[in-house]
Design a protein around this motif. Sequence first.
Motif, PDB file in Angstrom:
ATOM      1  N   MET A  26      42.553  36.675  32.133  1.00 40.31           N
ATOM      2  CA  MET A  26      43.604  36.987  33.074  1.00 40.31           C
ATOM      3  C   MET A  26      44.664  37.896  32.470  1.00 40.31           C
ATOM      4  SD  MET A  26      42.255  35.575  35.557  1.00 40.31           S
ATOM      5  CE  MET A  26      43.527  35.944  36.728  1.00 40.31           C
ATOM      6  N   THR A  27      44.283  38.717  31.541  1.00 42.63           N
ATOM      7  CA  THR A  27      45.202  39.697  30.987  1.00 42.63           C
ATOM      8  C   THR A  27      45.231  40.896  31.914  1.00 42.63           C
ATOM      9  OG1 THR A  27      43.470  40.705  29.669  1.00 42.63           O
ATOM     10  CG2 THR A  27      44.696  38.886  28.642  1.00 42.63           C
ATOM     11  N   ASP A  28      45.680  42.026  31.420  1.00 42.37           N
ATOM     12  CA  ASP A  28      45.786  43.210  32.262  1.00 42.37           C
ATOM     13  C   ASP A  28      44.493  43.996  32.385  1.00 42.37           C
ATOM     14  OD1 ASP A  28      48.419  42.767  32.955  1.00 42.37           O
ATOM     15  OD2 ASP A  28      49.174  43.759  31.166  1.00 42.37           O
ATOM     16  N   ILE A  29      43.395  43.472  31.881  1.00 35.03           N
ATOM     17  CA  ILE A  29      42.132  44.193  32.057  1.00 35.03           C
ATOM     18  C   ILE A  29      41.469  43.762  33.355  1.00 35.03           C
ATOM     19  CG2 ILE A  29      41.825  44.500  29.563  1.00 35.03           C
ATOM     20  CD1 ILE A  29      39.631  42.368  29.673  1.00 35.03           C
ATOM     21  N   SER A  30      40.635  44.630  33.868  1.00 32.49           N
ATOM     22  CA  SER A  30      39.956  44.333  35.132  1.00 32.49           C
ATOM     23  C   SER A  30      38.838  43.324  34.915  1.00 32.49           C
ATOM     24  CB  SER A  30      39.370  45.625  35.700  1.00 32.49           C
ATOM     25  OG  SER A  30      38.304  46.074  34.878  1.00 32.49           O
ATOM     26  N   PRO A  31      38.388  42.687  35.987  1.00 32.16           N
ATOM     27  CA  PRO A  31      37.214  41.818  35.866  1.00 32.16           C
ATOM     28  C   PRO A  31      36.010  42.589  35.328  1.00 32.16           C
ATOM     29  CG  PRO A  31      38.332  41.414  37.931  1.00 32.16           C
ATOM     30  CD  PRO A  31      38.996  42.613  37.311  1.00 32.16           C
ATOM     31  N   TYR A  32      35.881  43.834  35.737  1.00 35.61           N
ATOM     32  CA  TYR A  32      34.799  44.698  35.249  1.00 35.61           C
ATOM     33  C   TYR A  32      34.803  44.741  33.722  1.00 35.61           C
ATOM     34  CZ  TYR A  32      32.293  49.169  34.552  1.00 35.61           C
ATOM     35  OH  TYR A  32      31.442  50.168  34.135  1.00 35.61           O
ATOM     36  N   GLU A  33      35.965  45.003  33.148  1.00 36.72           N
ATOM     37  CA  GLU A  33      36.086  45.062  31.687  1.00 36.72           C
ATOM     38  C   GLU A  33      35.930  43.678  31.058  1.00 36.72           C
ATOM     39  OE1 GLU A  33      39.276  48.506  30.764  1.00 36.72           O
ATOM     40  OE2 GLU A  33      39.945  46.956  32.183  1.00 36.72           O
ATOM     41  N   ALA A  34      36.548  42.671  31.665  1.00 36.09           N
ATOM     42  CA  ALA A  34      36.515  41.323  31.098  1.00 36.09           C
ATOM     43  C   ALA A  34      35.096  40.765  31.022  1.00 36.09           C
ATOM     44  CB  ALA A  34      37.394  40.378  31.923  1.00 36.09           C
ATOM     45  N   LEU A  35      34.239  41.176  31.954  1.00 34.62           N
ATOM     46  CA  LEU A  35      32.894  40.621  32.026  1.00 34.62           C
ATOM     47  C   LEU A  35      31.835  41.468  31.330  1.00 34.62           C
ATOM     48  CD1 LEU A  35      33.030  39.338  35.698  1.00 34.62           C
ATOM     49  CD2 LEU A  35      33.213  37.982  33.599  1.00 34.62           C
ATOM     50  N   GLY A  36      32.214  42.617  30.797  1.00 33.61           N
ATOM     51  CA  GLY A  36      31.254  43.412  30.035  1.00 33.61           C
ATOM     52  C   GLY A  36      31.001  44.819  30.531  1.00 33.61           C
ATOM     53  N   GLY A  37      31.710  45.249  31.565  1.00 42.19           N
ATOM     54  CA  GLY A  37      31.644  46.629  32.005  1.00 42.19           C
ATOM     55  C   GLY A  37      30.276  47.092  32.467  1.00 42.19           C
ATOM     56  N   GLU A  38      30.003  48.354  32.216  1.00 43.07           N
ATOM     57  CA  GLU A  38      28.775  48.981  32.701  1.00 43.07           C
ATOM     58  C   GLU A  38      27.523  48.258  32.226  1.00 43.07           C
ATOM     59  OE1 GLU A  38      26.299  53.181  32.573  1.00 43.07           O
ATOM     60  OE2 GLU A  38      28.332  53.158  31.779  1.00 43.07           O
ATOM     61  N   THR A  39      27.503  47.852  30.979  1.00 38.88           N
ATOM     62  CA  THR A  39      26.318  47.177  30.438  1.00 38.88           C
ATOM     63  C   THR A  39      26.005  45.914  31.223  1.00 38.88           C
ATOM     64  OG1 THR A  39      26.734  48.069  28.246  1.00 38.88           O
ATOM     65  CG2 THR A  39      25.323  46.123  28.372  1.00 38.88           C
ATOM     66  N   MET A  40      27.023  45.109  31.486  1.00 33.90           N
ATOM     67  CA  MET A  40      26.815  43.870  32.231  1.00 33.90           C
ATOM     68  C   MET A  40      26.340  44.157  33.649  1.00 33.90           C
ATOM     69  SD  MET A  40      28.110  41.795  34.859  1.00 33.90           S
ATOM     70  CE  MET A  40      29.783  42.359  35.086  1.00 33.90           C
TER      71      MET A  40
END
Length: 156
Positions: A26-40
């Motif tokens: 729940m920091t300032d990063i998006s869920p996309y980034e928090a969960l692993g981005g493009e690779t995920m």
Amino acid sequence: MTGGQPQISDWIRQQKSKNHLQDKEMTDISPYEALGGETMVRQLCARFYTLMDTLPEAAACRAVHPPSLTRAEEKLFEYLTGWLGGPPLYTDKYGHPRLRHRHLIAPIGKAEIEGWLLCFHKAWSETVPDSPLSRSIVDKIDALGWHMANRPMETS
């Protein structure tokens, strides 16, 4: 992003403002980034369509797709990338998702939705570690899946 379906990042901001889900996601990063981005997202989509092609329980859902799932996989990747707060790949290419409208060409009832959600849940659980953020996203996907119905639900 979708009619009646806000981006998951909007929901995350609402939760942060209510002091819910206080963890590192729940920091300032998006869920996309928090969960692993493009690779995920790529792994999730590839696994999702592999499951759709192989699970007997997903046969009704598979039947409303074309023989090749390549284009569907790429579109799901583009959509989920933007919906999770990553680059707006889908909207940059196709405009507003209008998901329900775009899917009216396929008969979507209970069997199709249950098959789709089964594939999504399995692919998600194999790809994304369990967390409050992960569970909240799956809840939103479940609601979106049932929203896609465009024919009467059969009763059991």
